[in-house]
Design an enzyme around this catalytic site. Sequence first.
Site, PDB file in Angstrom:
ATOM      1  N   LYS A   1      -9.695   3.542 -13.230  1.00 23.06           N
ATOM      2  CA  LYS A   1     -10.663   4.655 -13.169  1.00 23.06           C
ATOM      3  C   LYS A   1     -10.225   5.712 -14.165  1.00 23.06           C
ATOM      4  O   LYS A   1      -9.481   6.640 -13.835  1.00 23.06           O
ATOM      5  CB  LYS A   1     -10.719   5.231 -11.745  1.00 23.06           C
ATOM      6  CG  LYS A   1     -11.871   4.662 -10.922  1.00 23.06           C
ATOM      7  CD  LYS A   1     -11.983   5.292  -9.562  1.00 23.06           C
ATOM      8  CE  LYS A   1     -13.007   6.387  -9.514  1.00 23.06           C
ATOM      9  NZ  LYS A   1     -14.397   5.966  -9.600  1.00 23.06           N
TER      10      LYS A   1
HETATM   11  N1  PMP Z   1     -17.905   0.726  -9.820  1.00 23.31           N
HETATM   12  C1  PMP Z   1     -17.729   1.876 -10.503  1.00 23.31           C
HETATM   13  C2  PMP Z   1     -18.010   1.906 -11.949  1.00 23.31           C
HETATM   14  C3  PMP Z   1     -17.301   3.040  -9.822  1.00 23.31           C
HETATM   15  O1  PMP Z   1     -17.136   4.185 -10.478  1.00 23.31           O
HETATM   16  C4  PMP Z   1     -17.064   2.969  -8.435  1.00 23.31           C
HETATM   17  C5  PMP Z   1     -16.623   4.206  -7.702  1.00 23.31           C
HETATM   18  N2  PMP Z   1     -15.229   4.335  -7.728  1.00 23.31           N
HETATM   19  C6  PMP Z   1     -17.246   1.748  -7.779  1.00 23.31           C
HETATM   20  C7  PMP Z   1     -17.662   0.649  -8.509  1.00 23.31           C
HETATM   21  C8  PMP Z   1     -16.951   1.605  -6.324  1.00 23.31           C
HETATM   22  O2  PMP Z   1     -15.579   1.709  -6.101  1.00 23.31           O
HETATM   23  P1  PMP Z   1     -14.977   2.204  -4.712  1.00 23.31           P
HETATM   24  O3  PMP Z   1     -15.612   1.377  -3.664  1.00 23.31           O
HETATM   25  O4  PMP Z   1     -13.528   1.969  -4.842  1.00 23.31           O
HETATM   26  O5  PMP Z   1     -15.343   3.627  -4.579  1.00 23.31           O
END
Ligand code: PMP
Length: 295
Positions: free
Chosen positions: A153
């Site tokens: 991220k």
């Molecule tokens: N894909 C992207 C591109 C994201 O930014 C997120 C949010 N973090 C997710 C998927 C979902 O991830 P998570 O379930 O860990 O929040």
Amino acid sequence: MYYNENTTIFLNGQFVKVKDAPVSIYNQTMHYGNGVFEGIRAYDTPDGVRIFKAKEHYERLHYSAEVMHINLQYSVKELELISYKLLELNGLKDAYIRPLVYLGDNMSLTPTDEVHVVIMAWEWGKYLGDKLLRVMLSSFQRPNPKSCFVEAKVVGHYTNSILATTEAKSKGYDEALLTDMNGYVAEGPGANFFIEKDGKLFTAPLGNILAGITRQTVLEIGKELGYEIEEKYFTPDEIFTADSAFFCGTAAEVIGIESVNEYKFPLDWEDSIGAVIQKKYKRRVAHNEYQNVYL
Ligand code: PMP
């Protein structure tokens, strides 16, 4: 919306008022997008405030920092405990937590020694709302994993998400759905994507998408409930013969999709596997049906 004059944040080892947070305008994160972050939720459960999968989120923050050559000095456990303290100081129970690791002054394209850790928290409703979404297949693709660490991220990656969201909204849709560099269905700008067909769920495999923690929870819940779920590459054509679909992510939780482009999913959302998982997810997070590691 995110803060007021009483809001406290955690910054570099101290809890300070947000208005007292100094940020240098020469910081590398601002100029080149090299910084890493997380999006986490806390819930008011019968056992008290509980951060859902805090360990998994802070482990991902560590992974993101490591691949970007950022030296993150706080352990997963420290970050978790700081987050609980931050919620307490701000009187927050159901809250969104945003840790951001940003860098000091460096106008070169080289790793930066000065590393700042800030954690913010605020009340935030479901990111994509509650109603079924009208989704558009984006003209943008997710970043090629050979151009970046797509499972990290990283701040700069989100310009891609902003472009896709803006395109979808400007065309009157609620949200975008992006393909990967090979044209296979990947994910939304901030959420993973599932389709249901003939009683079975499908989602993109890891490799070209963010490894969502909610996606993993959906896989766990689906398995517990005895549903068949397959992680496989599929093209947008397969969406247009699917029965139902949903997005999932920490901020959005589990949210049903009404249509992709003009294809309306034939199964009523309430009759879909997604709706069953959505309810179970809500119970899991709000009733503390999950063992926190450090509490
Ligand atoms: N894909 C992207 C591109 C994201 O930014 C997120 C949010 N973090 C997710 C998927 C979902 O991830 P998570 O379930 O860990 O929040």
